[in-house]
Structure formats: C-alpha cells, structure tokens
Write a protein that holds these residues in place. Sequence first.
Motif, mmCIF file in Angstrom:
data_model
loop_
_atom_site.group_PDB
_atom_site.id
_atom_site.type_symbol
_atom_site.label_atom_id
_atom_site.label_comp_id
_atom_site.label_asym_id
_atom_site.label_seq_id
_atom_site.Cartn_x
_atom_site.Cartn_y
_atom_site.Cartn_z
ATOM 1 N N GLU A 49 0.587 -1.188 0.157
ATOM 2 C CA GLU A 49 0.047 -0.029 -0.084
ATOM 3 C C GLU A 49 0.737 1.374 0.057
ATOM 4 O O GLU A 49 0.484 2.342 -0.447
ATOM 5 C CB GLU A 49 -1.005 -0.030 1.255
ATOM 6 N N SER A 50 1.971 1.384 0.451
ATOM 7 C CA SER A 50 2.851 2.407 0.556
ATOM 8 C C SER A 50 3.458 2.761 -0.855
ATOM 9 O O SER A 50 3.680 3.909 -1.014
ATOM 10 C CB SER A 50 4.253 2.117 1.199
ATOM 11 N N ASP A 53 1.472 6.011 -2.740
ATOM 12 C CA ASP A 53 2.007 7.432 -2.665
ATOM 13 C C ASP A 53 3.152 7.464 -3.555
ATOM 14 O O ASP A 53 2.894 8.877 -4.228
ATOM 15 C CB ASP A 53 2.852 7.348 -1.342
ATOM 16 N N LYS A 54 3.911 6.617 -4.181
ATOM 17 C CA LYS A 54 4.697 6.905 -5.148
ATOM 18 C C LYS A 54 4.213 6.804 -6.565
ATOM 19 O O LYS A 54 4.540 7.787 -7.339
ATOM 20 C CB LYS A 54 5.806 5.704 -4.967
ATOM 21 N N ARG A 90 -7.798 -1.711 2.885
ATOM 22 C CA ARG A 90 -6.734 -0.393 2.577
ATOM 23 C C ARG A 90 -7.811 0.753 2.164
ATOM 24 O O ARG A 90 -7.069 1.758 2.012
ATOM 25 C CB ARG A 90 -6.357 -0.944 1.183
ATOM 26 N N HIS A 93 -6.728 4.031 4.008
ATOM 27 C CA HIS A 93 -5.276 4.526 3.764
ATOM 28 C C HIS A 93 -5.411 4.986 2.258
ATOM 29 O O HIS A 93 -4.975 6.036 2.040
ATOM 30 C CB HIS A 93 -4.298 3.453 3.758
#
Length: 321
Positions: A49-50, A53-54, A90, A93
């Motif tokens: 999930e991080s 952002d990218k 998720r 988020h």
Amino acid sequence: MALPAILNNTLTLPVIGSPLFIISNPDLVIAQCKAGIVGSFPALNARPESALDKWLQRITDELDRHNQENPDSPAAPYAVNQIVHGSNGRLEHDLEMCVKYQVPIVITSLGAKEIVNEAVHSYGGITLHDIINNRFAKKAIEKGADGLIAVASGAGGHAGGQSPFALIQEIREWFDGPLICSGAIATGDAVLAAQAMGADLAYIGSAFIATTEANAEQDYKQAIVDCGADDIIYSNLFTGIHGNYLRPSIENAGLDPNNLPVSDPSAMNFGSGGGSDAKAWKDIWGSGQGIGAVKHIGTTADYVAKLKLEYNAAKQRVLSA
C-alpha cells in the motif's frame, strides 16, 4: 446533459480508460492521459500500500511536466478506482492518498459510501460510481456520487447482464448528470454509438490490455488479439461476482468453460475459485466482448489515435446519411 468542467473541456475524445486490475499501472495511465483520454487504475494495483504514494507522485509530476511543455495540448485528468466493499482493508489509507494528491476523479466500485464522496468533494474532485442496474444507480446518486458508470452486458471483468440500450435509457429517465457507458466498446464507432444512446462518455478497458504499456504478460496480450466475442465466458465462479473471462485462460487452468460451477456470492474473493489454483485476475484473464476489434499489440498513443479517426469518420458518416 451536464458535464463537470474536468470532463467537458479536457478530453480530445469522450473516453475513459477503465481501471484494469493488476494491468493498469502508471505507464498506462500516463500514456492514456497524454493521448487525451482519462487514464485510470485501481488503488489496489499499487502493492504494497505504501507504493500508492509513489504512484500518485509520479503520475502527478509527469502530467504536470507534460502540461508545462505542451500548453496547447494538455493531458487529460486521471482517475483512481477504489473498491468500497468491506473486504478492502486498505480503503481508508488509499482514500487518504487520494485526498493528499487531490486525485481529480475517483471511481468507486462494489459499494457506495457517503464518506468516500465527501472526502473527494472536500478538495473539489468528482466521483463516478460503477453500477449494473437502475436500482444501484439511484442508490449511488442518493449517497452523493457525481456520476455513473453503467456497466452493461459484454463489459470486461465484473459486468452486468443488461443491454446498454435498456440500462442507459432507464437511467436517463431521471438522471441528467455524467453518465458513462461500459460494455464491449473498442472502436470509435462504438464510442459515438454510446453517446447516441444517451451516454456522455465511453468506458474502454479490454483493448488497452493489448498495449505495450499494460502490465500484462505477453500471452494475455496476444489472446486479446487472437480471440473474439465467442471466446468470452460469463461466470461468477472466480470471485463470487459475475464477470467476463477469456476461454483460453479457463481451459489452461484445467477447467471446462462450458461447465463451470456456480459460486456463492456471499463468499466474494479475488483469489482462487472453483477448487483451482488459478487466480483471478492473474491466471483467469478478464476481457470484454469487444476484443474482436483488436488486431495487434501496439502503443496506447497509436490505439487512441485510431479511435479518434474512427470516431470522426463515424460522425461524418452519420451526418451525411
């Protein structure tokens, strides 16, 4: 029929590239937007999930750079698809990431929630909700969605069973907002036909699988080229929700496409189904019925350019009839 400015003044063709599970990635989205149509991807494609952002940072930066370098032909906006179903752990988020980057368009699926619409509206974005019938359409608008994506018979992936003629007509009896038609659309002629029946935009997915930017294995891309409508199987076995899948991928998984068991809809999943190790959508390939129009694997830019030529030719043909 009223369209918000973000959809009315920024597209060179009235098309949204639908979010393709696993397949849609920043490369495809950026190429679609630069070509003048809305590019989209499911938030769940960014793993872990991080990574979301990218992905959003890259898409934002590259489209901003394109717009600065091409002020006379800016990119179309992009969209992120959020699965609103309770099984998506998720959602909170991923929605926070959409707010952080002020994602212009959020496409919601498998449930409609006011909190999602409110979050997107807080920064001026719009929400479009997937529906398969008139009842779900009314619920989505009641809960604050700005527009509807009518997923009709023949659409790739999770698809409804109603004719687009019936579905669009019923919705237009009461709804004058943004309406997108999904279902076996793969040519510029079909884009114009969607508008003629009452939709504002066309939703195209399966044809983009056979592009160089798509995150699909080569055999999958080639199957899109080689297969036609007769090769599409409608089943709820693999996820618990009815969807359209390519016959060769079902056969490769050791299953009989003509004799698939029925799944329990309450056991919705996005992994394996039917006692097979095959996973939807990795091994069991989703596809709509319009793929007979796809003749080769090529770039997104070339495919959109072909759509534009076909669309304009179709308009001229109708006007001169």
